[in-house]
Design a protein around this motif. Structure first.
Motif: not given
Length: 275
Positions: A173-182
């Motif tokens: 799990g990680f934050n994508n460039p827009s800060g959304k969990a992905s």
């Protein structure tokens, strides 16, 4: 023209058919997987980044990227790293020899204790990921909020006299460039090979749908590595006598798992930066 010649000269060490690594006092030939080149110090950005992602339990000797990514790596760019290879071993195994009997015990332990080893390491992952996230933030000025969401080790699928291999999926799990969990999943195969009295971990990393590719590539590569190192009379002595591998074998199994986790994190970060 001069720039082109300089580039080709830099590429020559990486484009060779094999790299010689030193494991303690033993030299071992590592053929490059077909279509791949060794990562060299001239590929500064990638070379330095990879050194940050070797677990403290292990030593990495060499890694390989696709030939098509070599020129961009030499320019200091980071390739997509969708499929990569790495050669490692446990630090406490570098200066000792493993006999044929030792390797047989290791293979039996992998078949019966690997799931338990994964479960033990899962308990240590949250604290470990805090350190990884802190290091990534300092290095790349980004908060990825990396987590290991799931680890799925698969049973041993290939075994020979001098090798044994299994595959695994790791979901991050990680934050994508827009800060959304992905989330993203890495598939990998780890082959343990017994060469000249040494035991190496050969990693073949791919994306989520690359499990069959990683298994086939791993088999082809491990077979080539074994064939390139027939050994000599000293090898026969070391492999007949060996060392007390009880705790070293257990550490080796855990070290291989940590290598899988940490190197896959590095691959994931590089993919995210590429995109």
């Amino acid at each position: 023209m001069k720039a082109l010649i300089a580039l080709l000269l830099l590429l020559l060490p990486a484009l060779g058919n094999a790299v010689i690594i030193s494991v303690g006092d033993t030299d071992i030939d590592i053929p490059a997987p077909p279509g791949y080149v060794a990562v060299t110090p001239e590929m500064k950005a990638l070379y330095e980044a990879q050194k940050l992602f070797v677990p403290p339990t292990n030593v990495e000797f060499i890694s390989f990227i696709p030939e098509t990514d070599a020129s961009s790596a030499l320019r200091g760019e980071i390739s997509g790293l969708n499929r990569t290879f790495s050669v490692q071993t446990s630090k406490n195994a570098v200066n000792v020899s493993a006999s044929n009997h030792d390797f047989l015990k290791l293979k039996n332990a992998l078949k019966t204790q690997n799931d338990e080893a994964f479960k033990k390491i899962e308990c240590q992952i949250p604290d470990f990921m805090k350190k990884i996230n802190s290091g990534v933030s300092r290095k790349y000025d980004v908060d990825l909020a990396l987590t290991v969401a799931q680890m799925v080790p698969l049973p041993v699928h290939d075994e020979a006299d001098r090798s044994i291999a299994y595959s695994a999926f790791i979901k991050y799990g990680f934050n994508n460039p827009s800060g959304k969990a992905s989330a993203e999943t890495t598939a990998a195969t780890i082959a343990f090979v017994h060469i000249k009295g040494k035991i190496l971990f050969l990693y073949s990393f791919g994306e989520e749908n690359d499990i069959e590719w990683s298994r086939n590539a791993s088999k082809q590569w491990s077979t080539a590595v074994i064939s390139a190192n027939p050994g000599n009379s000293l090898t026969l002595i070391n492999e007949a006598t060996g060392f007390n591998w009880g705790e070293i074998a257990a550490n080796g199994i855990r070290g291989a798992i940590w290598g899988l986790i940490v190197y896959a994190i590095m691959v994931l970060i590089k993919r995210r930066r590429k995109r």
